[in-house]
Design a protein around this motif. Structure first.
Motif, short mmCIF file in Angstrom:
data_model
loop_
_atom_site.label_atom_id
_atom_site.label_comp_id
_atom_site.label_asym_id
_atom_site.label_seq_id
_atom_site.Cartn_x
_atom_site.Cartn_y
_atom_site.Cartn_z
N ALA A 13 0.92 -1.11 0.05
CA ALA A 13 -0.02 0.07 -0.13
C ALA A 13 1.03 1.23 0.06
N GLY A 14 2.13 1.04 -0.01
CA GLY A 14 3.25 2.31 0.01
C GLY A 14 3.36 2.89 1.00
N TRP A 15 3.23 2.26 2.26
CA TRP A 15 3.83 2.99 3.53
C TRP A 15 5.19 2.89 3.61
N PRO A 16 5.78 3.93 4.46
CA PRO A 16 7.12 4.18 4.61
C PRO A 16 7.76 2.75 5.43
N GLU A 17 8.63 2.52 4.89
CA GLU A 17 9.21 1.21 5.99
C GLU A 17 9.50 1.49 7.36
N GLU A 18 9.77 2.68 7.55
CA GLU A 18 9.86 2.94 9.12
C GLU A 18 8.55 2.87 9.85
N SER A 19 7.52 2.96 9.03
CA SER A 19 6.15 2.99 9.59
C SER A 19 5.48 1.71 9.98
N ILE A 20 6.07 0.88 9.43
CA ILE A 20 5.12 -0.28 9.25
C ILE A 20 5.14 -1.30 10.74
N ILE A 21 6.30 -1.61 11.10
CA ILE A 21 6.24 -2.26 12.45
C ILE A 21 5.67 -1.27 13.45
N ALA A 22 5.92 -0.10 13.51
CA ALA A 22 5.09 0.82 14.53
C ALA A 22 3.63 0.70 14.62
N SER A 23 3.14 0.92 13.21
CA SER A 23 1.73 0.93 12.93
C SER A 23 1.02 -0.55 13.40
N MET A 24 1.76 -1.63 12.91
CA MET A 24 1.16 -3.00 13.30
C MET A 24 1.03 -3.07 14.73
N SER A 25 2.24 -2.48 15.43
CA SER A 25 2.41 -2.89 16.90
C SER A 25 1.18 -2.08 17.50
N VAL A 26 0.91 -0.63 16.95
CA VAL A 26 -0.01 0.16 17.77
C VAL A 26 -1.24 -0.68 17.62
N LEU A 27 -1.79 -1.07 16.47
CA LEU A 27 -3.02 -1.88 16.24
C LEU A 27 -3.12 -3.25 17.16
N GLU A 28 -1.91 -3.89 17.24
CA GLU A 28 -1.94 -5.09 18.08
C GLU A 28 -2.15 -4.72 19.36
N THR A 29 -1.53 -3.65 20.06
CA THR A 29 -1.80 -3.47 21.31
C THR A 29 -3.00 -2.90 21.56
N TYR A 30 -3.77 -2.15 20.83
CA TYR A 30 -5.23 -2.02 21.02
C TYR A 30 -5.87 -3.50 21.04
N ILE A 31 -5.66 -4.24 20.07
CA ILE A 31 -6.50 -5.48 20.20
C ILE A 31 -6.23 -6.10 21.57
N PHE A 32 -4.88 -6.13 22.12
CA PHE A 32 -4.66 -6.78 23.39
C PHE A 32 -5.65 -6.15 24.38
N GLY A 33 -5.68 -4.96 24.57
CA GLY A 33 -6.44 -4.30 25.56
C GLY A 33 -8.12 -4.45 25.39
N ALA A 34 -8.54 -4.30 24.07
CA ALA A 34 -9.92 -4.70 23.59
C ALA A 34 -10.28 -6.05 24.33
N ALA A 35 -9.47 -7.17 24.16
CA ALA A 35 -9.59 -8.45 24.55
C ALA A 35 -9.70 -8.45 25.97
N LEU A 36 -8.88 -7.88 26.58
CA LEU A 36 -9.04 -7.97 28.04
C LEU A 36 -9.98 -7.31 28.68
N ASP A 37 -10.67 -6.03 27.92
CA ASP A 37 -11.83 -5.54 28.27
C ASP A 37 -12.97 -6.34 28.07
N SER A 38 -12.93 -7.35 27.21
CA SER A 38 -14.27 -7.73 26.92
C SER A 38 -15.17 -8.36 27.81
N PRO A 39 -14.66 -8.87 29.07
CA PRO A 39 -15.62 -9.41 29.90
C PRO A 39 -16.27 -8.15 30.77
N SER A 40 -16.20 -7.00 30.35
CA SER A 40 -16.99 -5.77 30.84
C SER A 40 -18.40 -6.13 30.77
N PRO A 41 -19.24 -5.67 31.86
CA PRO A 41 -20.51 -5.80 31.52
C PRO A 41 -20.86 -4.68 30.36
#
Length: 230
Positions: A132-160
């Motif tokens: 998609a043309g993303w700068p190489e220095e951005s790719i790991i950081a961007s993937m990691s930010v999204l992955e970190t959010y997924i971890f938090g959302a998963a741990l928050d899933s039991p919330s009522p």
């Protein structure tokens, strides 16, 4: 005495059964409770028997990680626009972690160099960014930010679903109004609040990352704020 013919009554111990047992121990005791002794007890064998099939606890953790990663959906990369491919991957990630929230510490602990299939999964995601043309220095950081959010959302899933509901409209009028507006909007979407929030979060993160890296400023956009007096 002759050995009885036919298949043995007990299943033969192998790496797959050990991984199954590791999943069970993780669910019951968490990552700290995952020891070779605990796995052996689950299987009804001596700990020494495990070492004929796996060399160490680290190898068991790697096997757990590999099995988890195999269930993530990377099919959108190379076939869909990056935004859609990332959303598909993120949702599959969340669903897997909702089934196994105890795996979050394992995923962050296991080095990628020990998990070739997991590495291949990440390479597919990275290739999607690169295509998609993303700068190489951005790719790991961007993937990691999204992955970190997924971890938090998963741990928050039991919330009522009503975790933000106020005690009293009279005592907390602003909270009551904003919560009522939020609940009504989520109800209009026909989703559970957790799913609606995850969808909003993924979209916001991807949009924000596009803004950061598409602006051409990159890391300069996200420099930490100066402390008072600096």
């Amino acid at each position: 005495m002759d050995r009885p013919r036919g298949r043995p009554r007990e299943a033969v111990l192998d790496a797959e059964r050990i991984t199954d047992a590791a999943y069970a121990v993780l669910r019951r005791d968490g990552a700290r409770g995952l020891t070779m002794r605990a796995i052996a007890a689950r299987l009804g064998v001596a700990p020494s028997a495990l070492y004929h099939h796996v060399p160490s606890r680290a190898a068991v953790l790697a096997a757990v990680q590999e099995r988890f990663a195999a269930g993530l959906d990377t099919s959108g990369f190379g076939t869909l626009p990056l935004r859609e491919a990332l959303a598909r991957w993120a949702w599959s990630y969340l669903r897997r972690l909702r089934e196994h929230p105890e795996l979050v510490p394992v995923i962050v602990e296991v080095p990628l160099a020990q998990t070739p299939h997991t590495s291949l999964m990440y390479q597919r995601v990275i290739a999607g960014y690169a295509a998609a043309g993303w700068p190489e220095e951005s790719i790991i950081a961007s993937m990691s930010v999204l992955e970190t959010y997924i971890f938090g959302a998963a741990l928050d899933s039991p919330s009522p679903d009503d975790v933000y509901a106020p005690r009293s409209s009279a005592q907390e009028p602003l909270l009551a109004r904003t919560y009522a507006a939020f609940a009504a909007s989520v109800d209009d979407l026909g989703e559970r609040p957790g799913d609606a929030l995850f969808r909003l979060g993924v979209e916001s993160i991807i949009t924000g990352l596009y803004s950061v890296w598409g602006s051409g400023r990159g890391w300069a956009t996200v420099q930490p704020p100066r402390h008072p007096g600096e």
